[in-house]
Design an enzyme around this catalytic site. Structure first.
Site, PDB file in Angstrom:
ATOM      1  N   SER A   1       4.482  -1.429  -7.090  1.00  0.00           N
ATOM      2  CA  SER A   1       5.242  -0.408  -6.368  1.00  0.00           C
ATOM      3  C   SER A   1       6.678  -0.829  -6.075  1.00  0.00           C
ATOM      4  CB  SER A   1       4.494  -0.032  -5.097  1.00  0.00           C
ATOM      5  OG  SER A   1       5.122   1.049  -4.462  1.00  0.00           O
ATOM      6  N   HIS A   2       7.026  -0.923  -4.807  1.00  0.00           N
ATOM      7  CA  HIS A   2       8.403  -1.194  -4.385  1.00  0.00           C
ATOM      8  C   HIS A   2       8.681  -2.685  -4.251  1.00  0.00           C
ATOM      9  CE1 HIS A   2       5.501  -0.744  -1.259  1.00  0.00           C
ATOM     10  NE2 HIS A   2       6.182  -1.629  -0.557  1.00  0.00           N
TER      11      HIS A   2
ATOM     12  N   SER B   1       6.452   6.098   5.266  1.00  0.00           N
ATOM     13  CA  SER B   1       6.940   5.066   4.358  1.00  0.00           C
ATOM     14  C   SER B   1       7.527   5.670   3.077  1.00  0.00           C
ATOM     15  CB  SER B   1       5.812   4.103   4.024  1.00  0.00           C
ATOM     16  OG  SER B   1       4.688   4.834   3.565  1.00  0.00           O
TER      17      SER B   1
ATOM     18  N   ARG C   1       4.243  -4.213  11.662  1.00  0.00           N
ATOM     19  CA  ARG C   1       5.019  -2.974  11.646  1.00  0.00           C
ATOM     20  C   ARG C   1       4.932  -2.308  13.017  1.00  0.00           C
ATOM     21  NH1 ARG C   1       6.163  -2.846   6.300  1.00  0.00           N
ATOM     22  NH2 ARG C   1       4.491  -2.782   4.734  1.00  0.00           N
TER      23      ARG C   1
ATOM     24  N   ASP D   1       7.667   2.278  -8.989  1.00  0.00           N
ATOM     25  CA  ASP D   1       6.729   3.048  -9.823  1.00  0.00           C
ATOM     26  C   ASP D   1       6.872   4.556  -9.640  1.00  0.00           C
ATOM     27  OD1 ASP D   1       5.766   2.827  -7.209  1.00  0.00           O
ATOM     28  OD2 ASP D   1       3.696   3.129  -7.850  1.00  0.00           O
TER      29      ASP D   1
ATOM     30  N   LYS E   1       1.334  10.086  -4.302  1.00  0.00           N
ATOM     31  CA  LYS E   1       2.598  10.641  -3.851  1.00  0.00           C
ATOM     32  C   LYS E   1       3.537  10.714  -5.045  1.00  0.00           C
ATOM     33  CE  LYS E   1       3.578   6.123  -1.867  1.00  0.00           C
ATOM     34  NZ  LYS E   1       2.544   5.346  -1.195  1.00  0.00           N
TER      35      LYS E   1
ATOM     36  N   ASP F   1       6.682   6.654  -6.962  1.00  0.00           N
ATOM     37  CA  ASP F   1       5.938   7.518  -6.038  1.00  0.00           C
ATOM     38  C   ASP F   1       6.632   7.719  -4.691  1.00  0.00           C
ATOM     39  OD1 ASP F   1       5.383   4.968  -5.206  1.00  0.00           O
ATOM     40  OD2 ASP F   1       3.205   5.189  -5.210  1.00  0.00           O
ATOM     41  N   ARG F   2       7.642   6.897  -4.391  1.00  0.00           N
ATOM     42  CA  ARG F   2       8.333   7.066  -3.104  1.00  0.00           C
ATOM     43  C   ARG F   2       9.646   7.831  -3.274  1.00  0.00           C
ATOM     44  NH1 ARG F   2       7.702   1.730   0.684  1.00  0.00           N
ATOM     45  NH2 ARG F   2       5.428   1.628   0.530  1.00  0.00           N
TER      46      ARG F   2
ATOM     47  N   ARG G   1      -2.235  -7.070  -5.747  1.00  0.00           N
ATOM     48  CA  ARG G   1      -0.785  -7.279  -5.795  1.00  0.00           C
ATOM     49  C   ARG G   1      -0.509  -8.740  -5.488  1.00  0.00           C
ATOM     50  NH1 ARG G   1       2.669  -2.816  -2.635  1.00  0.00           N
ATOM     51  NH2 ARG G   1       1.598  -1.328  -3.967  1.00  0.00           N
TER      52      ARG G   1
ATOM     53  N   ASP H   1      11.249   4.600  -5.949  1.00  0.00           N
ATOM     54  CA  ASP H   1      10.908   3.173  -5.940  1.00  0.00           C
ATOM     55  C   ASP H   1      10.449   2.684  -7.317  1.00  0.00           C
ATOM     56  OD1 ASP H   1       8.432   4.434  -6.004  1.00  0.00           O
ATOM     57  OD2 ASP H   1       7.453   2.797  -4.920  1.00  0.00           O
TER      58      ASP H   1
HETATM   59  C1  G1P Z   1       2.699   0.516   2.926  1.00  0.00           C
HETATM   60  C2  G1P Z   1       3.053   1.781   3.673  1.00  0.00           C
HETATM   61  C3  G1P Z   1       2.002   2.822   3.435  1.00  0.00           C
HETATM   62  C4  G1P Z   1       1.842   3.065   1.939  1.00  0.00           C
HETATM   63  C5  G1P Z   1       1.572   1.748   1.241  1.00  0.00           C
HETATM   64  C6  G1P Z   1       1.547   1.921  -0.269  1.00  0.00           C
HETATM   65  O1  G1P Z   1       1.479   0.028   3.393  1.00  0.00           O
HETATM   66  O2  G1P Z   1       3.212   1.532   5.055  1.00  0.00           O
HETATM   67  O3  G1P Z   1       2.349   4.001   4.103  1.00  0.00           O
HETATM   68  O4  G1P Z   1       0.797   3.946   1.686  1.00  0.00           O
HETATM   69  O5  G1P Z   1       2.593   0.803   1.561  1.00  0.00           O
HETATM   70  O6  G1P Z   1       2.760   2.431  -0.762  1.00  0.00           O
HETATM   71  P1  G1P Z   1       1.377  -1.151   4.470  1.00  0.00           P
HETATM   72  O7  G1P Z   1       2.143  -2.323   3.899  1.00  0.00           O
HETATM   73  O8  G1P Z   1       2.030  -0.658   5.723  1.00  0.00           O
HETATM   74  O9  G1P Z   1      -0.098  -1.397   4.646  1.00  0.00           O
HETATM   75 ZN    ZN Z   2       5.417   2.983  -5.173  1.00  0.00          ZN
END
Ligand code: G1P
Ligand code: ZN
Length: 545
Positions: free
Chosen positions: A115-116, A367, A498, A281, A378, A283-284, A22, A279
């Site tokens: 993703s998001h 998340s 976090r 893609d 997910k 999955d959220r 990413r 989100d």
């Molecule tokens: C974050 C979320 C985690 C999720 C991941 C991918 O990861 O906290 O639960 O699986 O995005 O969507 P993190 O940035 O905390 O490593």
């Molecule tokens: Zn996503």
């Protein structure tokens, strides 16, 4: 078809993380950057599969999606891939891609998504490889991709252009078969097999109002097909339904901060009965009722507790899994159901082994991720349908379902505070100092909560015996409260710290408190313990979810 072999030089930063590679768009636009990584992925995938590949290919539609789809097709053909199933327009949500891999029983898939994370020329791009079970590549495969990317010298690409991939149909590129499929159809059929569509249709036809915010990301067409076509909700139920390469300039992350319009509508006068968002893609998910928000940790517990109302889970659940920072609300449901609850490190891939081994049926993360063994990712809209199925069968409001649940199991007040863009050395320093001080914490108090133990989470996979260390620091209190501290593994600039806070409340009179007030003693304790504001130079978290 003629193949070009192009000389190239490795980029040292091509190390896939928990969700693939990413990077900023400006980074992936460097010469050969994407080609190098695709070559490394195809090589590692072929080595893992032990023979010619058959792949699913699609993305969340963000900026560069189409161009990279064409590149992957040309490189796949040049590298002896036998067949590619591509979503029309180059579109596939992550859950739909996972389903297609499983449905066709093929080697894996290349998913173009960050993703998001925001999209557009100034946003992020991502490339992710999923394996034959439909889930994200395990660490041995991502390590092999990184190893090959680090030593790459050439890549192969067809001289011919990729055929058009806008409408379903079949084509070839050299020897490689290309099957362009409707991105929505198969996945929507799967949903019809899992849920009680008749009950949901009746609910939506009986004055119940819902709003789904697709955030100009991939789920627009999926949600329209489900809610407005197959389930009969009025046109306009799905808002921001047209996917845009820059997600309309927004941040396609369904939470209280980034889905502010939906939250305002659900908290306002004349709010619909039910609101949800997904989100970039797909999955959220975020779930809201009229005037209320369901934390993702609570959502997991509530879905588990009501699972028998859903046709696919009518015979009960084999087990539940949650990531370590996710609240322990699901644990108490599992206990009552007499089934196992597994605690895994952050990241969906840890659930895959448990699902493949038949040990868990549903999984979730704080998340905004929830899903089940129907796929190996997910699935945002799956969670939305699950809630609708429950509401339809119980004839209850979201607020009623929550209140009943808390009365039965207690309530886990919960919040996550993110400090984004922290300099990496500062963030590492905070973690190192806390790690060094863990042993001194038992006995210390945060308001009425007293620390009973503190440790660094190490996961022992019960299926394959693998060990994952350094998965977050946790401070456990005698009354069930918890604080978890970890660094994000998915950011693209600086570090994200976090902090996760949780208080378990079982006293009937205290189940409707303001969550911020309930968590305040833990927040104050953590700020002082980490010397947070001085070290980060930030007075407040950048995002609270
Ligand atoms: C974050 C979320 C985690 C999720 C991941 C991918 O990861 O906290 O639960 O699986 O995005 O969507 P993190 O940035 O905390 O490593
Ligand atoms: Zn996503």
């Amino acid at each position: 078809m003629k193949v070009d072999t192009i000389s190239t030089a490795a980029y040292p930063d091509q190390v896939p993380g928990t969700s693939g590679l990413r990077k900023r768009v400006s980074v992936v636009r460097q010469p050969n950057y994407i080609e190098n990584f695709i070559q490394a992925t195809l090589d590692a995938a072929a080595a893992a599969a032990g023979g010619p590949l058959e792949l699913v290919l699609g993305g969340d539609g963000r900026y560069l999606n189409r161009e990279v789809i064409a590149t992957v097709l040309r490189m796949s053909a040049a590298n002896g891939v036998r067949r590619v199933i591509v979503g029309a327009g180059g579109i596939l949500s992550t859950p739909a891609a996972s389903h297609l891999i499983r449905k066709h029983g093929i080697s894996g898939g290349i998913l173009l998504t960050a993703s998001h994370n925001p999209g557009g020329p100034d946003g992020d791009f991502g490339i992710k490889y999923n394996v034959a079970n439909g889930g994200p590549a395990p660490e041995n495969v991502t390590a092999e991709i990184a190893r090959r990317a680090a030593s790459i010298e050439t890549y192969q690409i067809s001289q011919d252009d990729a055929p058009a991939f806008d409408t379903p149909g079949r084509a070839r590129l050299g020897e490689m078969e290309i099957e362009v499929v409707d991105p929505v159809h198969d996945w929507a059929d799967l949903m019809e097999q899992l849920f009680d569509f008749a009950a949901i249709r009746e609910l939506l036809g009986g004055g119940f109002r819902m709003r789904f915010d697709a955030m100009h990301a991939v789920t627009g067409p999926y949600a329209r097909e489900l809610f407005e076509r197959r389930l009969g909700a009025p046109a306009g139920t799905v808002v921001n339904a047209v996917p845009l390469p820059d997600f309309g300039g927004g941040h396609p992350d369904p939470n209280l901060t980034y889905a502010a319009d939906l939250v305002a509508e659900m908290m306002g006068a004349n709010a619909p009965d039910f609101g949800a968002a997904s989100d970039g893609d797909g999955d959220r998910n975020m779930i809201l009722g009229r005037g209320c928000f369901v934390t993702p940790s609570d959502s997991l517990a509530m879905l588990a507790a009501n699972a028998r109302l859903v046709p696919a889970y009518r015979d009960g659940l084999a087990g539940i899994a949650r990531s370590m920072p996710t609240s322990t609300a699901a644990d108490r449901v599992a206990q009552r159901l007499g089934i196992a609850c597994f605690e895994t490190p952050t990241g969906w891939k840890f659930f895959g082994n448990l699902m493949d081994a038949g040990r868990v049926t549903i999984c979730g993360e704080e998340s905004f991720g929830t899903g089940s063994n129907h796929i190996r990712e997910k699935d945002g809209l799956w969670a939305v349908l699950f809630w609708l199925n429950i509401l339809a069968r119980r004839r209850a409001s979201v607020a009623d379902v929550m209140r009943d649940h808390w009365a039965t199991y207690g309530r886990n007040y919960y919040a996550r505070h993110d400090y984004e863009g922290v300099p990496t050395d500062v963030a590492n320093g905070i973690i190192d100092r806390l790690r060094a001080g863990l042993a001194a914490l038992p006995g210390r108090a945060a308001g009425a909560h007293v620390v009973s133990s503190a440790d660094e989470f190490t996961y022992h996979d019960p299926v394959d015996g693998s060990v994952s260390a350094h998965q977050g620091l946790r401070i456990l209190f005698a009354d069930g409260a918890r604080i978890v501290v970890r660094l994000s593994g998915t950011g693209t600039s600086g570090a994200t710290l976090r902090l996760y806070f949780e208080v378990l409340e079982t006293e009937p009179a205290n189940l409707e408190r303001d969550p911020t007030a309930a968590l305040a003693p833990l927040v104050a304790f953590t700020s002082e313990l980490l010397d947070l504001h001085k070290r980060t130079g930030m007075a407040h978290p950048t995002v609270i979810t």
